[in-house]
Design a protein around this motif. Structure first.
Motif, PDB file in Angstrom:
ATOM      1  N   GLY A 223      -3.470 -11.852  10.604  1.00 46.08           N
ATOM      2  CA  GLY A 223      -2.529 -12.259   9.569  1.00 46.08           C
ATOM      3  C   GLY A 223      -2.341 -11.267   8.447  1.00 46.08           C
ATOM      4  N   THR A 224      -2.981 -10.115   8.507  1.00 40.66           N
ATOM      5  CA  THR A 224      -2.829  -9.075   7.498  1.00 40.66           C
ATOM      6  C   THR A 224      -2.086  -7.896   8.113  1.00 40.66           C
ATOM      7  OG1 THR A 224      -4.889  -9.699   6.404  1.00 40.66           O
ATOM      8  CG2 THR A 224      -4.046  -7.498   5.943  1.00 40.66           C
ATOM      9  N   ILE A 225      -1.032  -7.449   7.430  1.00 34.39           N
ATOM     10  CA  ILE A 225      -0.313  -6.263   7.889  1.00 34.39           C
ATOM     11  C   ILE A 225      -0.946  -5.056   7.212  1.00 34.39           C
ATOM     12  CG2 ILE A 225       1.903  -5.088   8.056  1.00 34.39           C
ATOM     13  CD1 ILE A 225       3.252  -7.798   7.646  1.00 34.39           C
ATOM     14  N   VAL A 226      -1.405  -4.117   8.024  1.00 28.58           N
ATOM     15  CA  VAL A 226      -2.040  -2.902   7.517  1.00 28.58           C
ATOM     16  C   VAL A 226      -1.040  -1.757   7.665  1.00 28.58           C
ATOM     17  CG1 VAL A 226      -3.958  -1.292   7.778  1.00 28.58           C
ATOM     18  CG2 VAL A 226      -4.308  -3.733   8.214  1.00 28.58           C
ATOM     19  N   PHE A 227      -0.718  -1.132   6.535  1.00 30.15           N
ATOM     20  CA  PHE A 227       0.146   0.041   6.523  1.00 30.15           C
ATOM     21  C   PHE A 227      -0.723   1.251   6.215  1.00 30.15           C
ATOM     22  CE2 PHE A 227       3.083  -3.371   5.283  1.00 30.15           C
ATOM     23  CZ  PHE A 227       4.111  -3.165   6.194  1.00 30.15           C
ATOM     24  N   VAL A 228      -0.593   2.302   7.031  1.00 27.96           N
ATOM     25  CA  VAL A 228      -1.345   3.535   6.826  1.00 27.96           C
ATOM     26  C   VAL A 228      -0.353   4.599   6.375  1.00 27.96           C
ATOM     27  CG1 VAL A 228      -2.869   5.244   7.869  1.00 27.96           C
ATOM     28  CG2 VAL A 228      -2.984   2.860   8.617  1.00 27.96           C
ATOM     29  N   THR A 229      -0.588   5.137   5.175  1.00 24.21           N
ATOM     30  CA  THR A 229       0.308   6.141   4.610  1.00 24.21           C
ATOM     31  C   THR A 229      -0.275   7.535   4.797  1.00 24.21           C
ATOM     32  OG1 THR A 229      -0.709   6.152   2.414  1.00 24.21           O
ATOM     33  CG2 THR A 229       1.009   4.509   2.813  1.00 24.21           C
ATOM     34  N   GLU A 230       0.522   8.516   4.439  1.00 23.86           N
ATOM     35  CA  GLU A 230       0.025   9.886   4.412  1.00 23.86           C
ATOM     36  C   GLU A 230      -1.038   9.992   3.316  1.00 23.86           C
ATOM     37  OE1 GLU A 230       0.877  12.350   6.496  1.00 23.86           O
ATOM     38  OE2 GLU A 230       2.219  10.989   7.545  1.00 23.86           O
ATOM     39  N   PRO A 231      -1.935  10.972   3.405  1.00 19.46           N
ATOM     40  CA  PRO A 231      -2.925  11.148   2.341  1.00 19.46           C
ATOM     41  C   PRO A 231      -2.267  11.312   0.974  1.00 19.46           C
ATOM     42  CG  PRO A 231      -3.490  12.494   4.238  1.00 19.46           C
ATOM     43  CD  PRO A 231      -2.131  11.916   4.505  1.00 19.46           C
ATOM     44  N   LYS A 232      -2.866  10.720  -0.041  1.00 25.36           N
ATOM     45  CA  LYS A 232      -2.421  10.781  -1.442  1.00 25.36           C
ATOM     46  C   LYS A 232      -1.117  10.028  -1.713  1.00 25.36           C
ATOM     47  CE  LYS A 232      -5.756  13.721  -2.269  1.00 25.36           C
ATOM     48  NZ  LYS A 232      -7.030  13.217  -2.588  1.00 25.36           N
ATOM     49  N   LYS A 233      -0.662   9.183  -0.777  1.00 21.04           N
ATOM     50  CA  LYS A 233       0.594   8.450  -0.976  1.00 21.04           C
ATOM     51  C   LYS A 233       0.388   6.945  -1.156  1.00 21.04           C
ATOM     52  CE  LYS A 233       3.384  11.963  -0.320  1.00 21.04           C
ATOM     53  NZ  LYS A 233       4.299  12.476  -1.287  1.00 21.04           N
ATOM     54  N   ALA A 234      -0.818   6.460  -0.988  1.00 22.89           N
ATOM     55  CA  ALA A 234      -1.055   5.013  -1.083  1.00 22.89           C
ATOM     56  C   ALA A 234      -0.756   4.483  -2.477  1.00 22.89           C
ATOM     57  CB  ALA A 234      -2.484   4.674  -0.678  1.00 22.89           C
ATOM     58  N   GLY A 235      -1.110   5.235  -3.503  1.00 23.68           N
ATOM     59  CA  GLY A 235      -0.850   4.801  -4.872  1.00 23.68           C
ATOM     60  C   GLY A 235       0.634   4.630  -5.137  1.00 23.68           C
ATOM     61  N   LEU A 236       1.446   5.549  -4.636  1.00 22.99           N
ATOM     62  CA  LEU A 236       2.891   5.432  -4.778  1.00 22.99           C
ATOM     63  C   LEU A 236       3.419   4.230  -3.999  1.00 22.99           C
ATOM     64  CD1 LEU A 236       3.875   9.189  -4.345  1.00 22.99           C
ATOM     65  CD2 LEU A 236       3.879   7.859  -6.464  1.00 22.99           C
ATOM     66  N   ALA A 237       2.852   3.987  -2.821  1.00 20.64           N
ATOM     67  CA  ALA A 237       3.287   2.853  -2.001  1.00 20.64           C
ATOM     68  C   ALA A 237       2.938   1.521  -2.662  1.00 20.64           C
ATOM     69  CB  ALA A 237       2.668   2.939  -0.612  1.00 20.64           C
ATOM     70  N   VAL A 238       1.780   1.441  -3.312  1.00 20.83           N
ATOM     71  CA  VAL A 238       1.367   0.209  -3.987  1.00 20.83           C
ATOM     72  C   VAL A 238       2.310  -0.089  -5.145  1.00 20.83           C
ATOM     73  CG1 VAL A 238      -0.462  -0.812  -5.397  1.00 20.83           C
ATOM     74  CG2 VAL A 238      -1.030   0.342  -3.264  1.00 20.83           C
ATOM     75  N   GLY A 239       2.739   0.941  -5.854  1.00 17.23           N
ATOM     76  CA  GLY A 239       3.665   0.755  -6.960  1.00 17.23           C
ATOM     77  C   GLY A 239       2.956   0.445  -8.256  1.00 17.23           C
ATOM     78  N   ARG A 240       3.723   0.459  -9.322  1.00 16.92           N
ATOM     79  CA  ARG A 240       3.179   0.198 -10.652  1.00 16.92           C
ATOM     80  C   ARG A 240       2.640  -1.222 -10.715  1.00 16.92           C
ATOM     81  NH1 ARG A 240       6.946   2.047 -15.227  1.00 16.92           N
ATOM     82  NH2 ARG A 240       6.408   3.941 -14.110  1.00 16.92           N
ATOM     83  N   GLN A 241       1.369  -1.341 -11.042  1.00 14.17           N
ATOM     84  CA  GLN A 241       0.664  -2.615 -11.152  1.00 14.17           C
ATOM     85  C   GLN A 241       0.792  -3.455  -9.879  1.00 14.17           C
ATOM     86  OE1 GLN A 241       2.179  -4.363 -14.757  1.00 14.17           O
ATOM     87  NE2 GLN A 241       0.904  -3.049 -16.039  1.00 14.17           N
ATOM     88  N   GLY A 242       0.925  -2.795  -8.714  1.00 13.85           N
ATOM     89  CA  GLY A 242       0.959  -3.495  -7.438  1.00 13.85           C
ATOM     90  C   GLY A 242       2.262  -4.206  -7.135  1.00 13.85           C
ATOM     91  N   GLU A 243       3.343  -3.819  -7.812  1.00 16.79           N
ATOM     92  CA  GLU A 243       4.611  -4.538  -7.631  1.00 16.79           C
ATOM     93  C   GLU A 243       5.146  -4.444  -6.205  1.00 16.79           C
ATOM     94  OE1 GLU A 243       8.021  -1.500  -9.217  1.00 16.79           O
ATOM     95  OE2 GLU A 243       6.720  -2.383 -10.734  1.00 16.79           O
ATOM     96  N   ASN A 244       4.992  -3.286  -5.542  1.00 14.63           N
ATOM     97  CA  ASN A 244       5.490  -3.149  -4.173  1.00 14.63           C
ATOM     98  C   ASN A 244       4.699  -4.027  -3.200  1.00 14.63           C
ATOM     99  OD1 ASN A 244       7.401  -1.323  -5.042  1.00 14.63           O
ATOM    100  ND2 ASN A 244       6.208   0.471  -4.455  1.00 14.63           N
ATOM    101  N   VAL A 245       3.391  -4.114  -3.411  1.00 14.03           N
ATOM    102  CA  VAL A 245       2.558  -4.956  -2.541  1.00 14.03           C
ATOM    103  C   VAL A 245       2.947  -6.421  -2.712  1.00 14.03           C
ATOM    104  CG1 VAL A 245       0.218  -5.755  -2.084  1.00 14.03           C
ATOM    105  CG2 VAL A 245       0.634  -3.346  -2.461  1.00 14.03           C
ATOM    106  N   ARG A 246       3.148  -6.844  -3.954  1.00 18.13           N
ATOM    107  CA  ARG A 246       3.556  -8.237  -4.192  1.00 18.13           C
ATOM    108  C   ARG A 246       4.905  -8.533  -3.544  1.00 18.13           C
ATOM    109  NH1 ARG A 246       1.229  -7.212  -9.099  1.00 18.13           N
ATOM    110  NH2 ARG A 246       3.206  -6.813 -10.150  1.00 18.13           N
ATOM    111  N   ARG A 247       5.827  -7.575  -3.652  1.00 12.81           N
ATOM    112  CA  ARG A 247       7.150  -7.781  -3.052  1.00 12.81           C
ATOM    113  C   ARG A 247       7.067  -7.831  -1.523  1.00 12.81           C
ATOM    114  NH1 ARG A 247      12.495  -4.155  -4.207  1.00 12.81           N
ATOM    115  NH2 ARG A 247      13.890  -5.407  -2.951  1.00 12.81           N
TER     116      ARG A 247
END
Length: 146
Positions: free
Chosen positions: A35-59
């Motif tokens: 039930g968990t979707i795992v996304f694997v990003t390029e190195p050093k890109k996870a922070g950008l993917a998460v977004g400011r204060q986790g907004e992208n993850v929440r969306r």
């Protein structure tokens, strides 16, 4: 790191496309586990993917109606585990040989941090094991040390 051919079904391709649309970051790998979707990003890109204060993850969580975990691709099992644990920082992460098997050991500084992996019926530890096994099949098991 083992090079393998990954095959995706239509739902996984849809997840990857939606991830790219929301985050603007390319996804190196994507899979669903318990039930968990795992996304694997390029190195050093996870922070950008998460977004400011986790907004992208929440969306993504709201849009896809599943738990979301974003980790960075890595050349070592230790770095992959550290990416999974972020923002927690383990005191020590290392691979040890025992009886011919490679074991990933994670040592935390406090029991509160250790509880992160060991709570919820070990679901986070099981997810970490799946992720590590997917990229480093020679790692036999993961131990969380006191």
């Amino acid at each position: 790191m083992v090079t393998t051919v990954l095959k995706y079904d239509m739902s996984t391709i849809g997840y990857i496309s939606h991830f790219k649309k929301i985050t603007g970051i390319d996804c190196r790998d994507c899979f669903v586990e318990n039930g968990t979707i795992v996304f694997v990003t390029e190195p050093k890109k996870a922070g950008l993917a998460v977004g400011r204060q986790g907004e992208n993850v929440r969306r993504l969580n709201r849009d896809l109606k599943k738990e979301i975990k974003i980790v960075e691709a890595s050349g070592s099992a230790e770095d992959l585990a550290a990416s999974f644990l972020y923002p927690l920082q383990a005191q020590n992460i290392y691979v040890a040989d025992k009886d011919g098997h490679k074991l990933l050991n994670i040592k935390f500084g406090s029991p509160r941090e250790r509880r992160f992996l060991l709570s919820d019926n070990l679901s986070k530890l099981k997810l970490l094991k799946v992720i590590v096994k997917r990229y480093f099949p020679d790692i036999a098991d993961i131990f969380v040390l006191q």
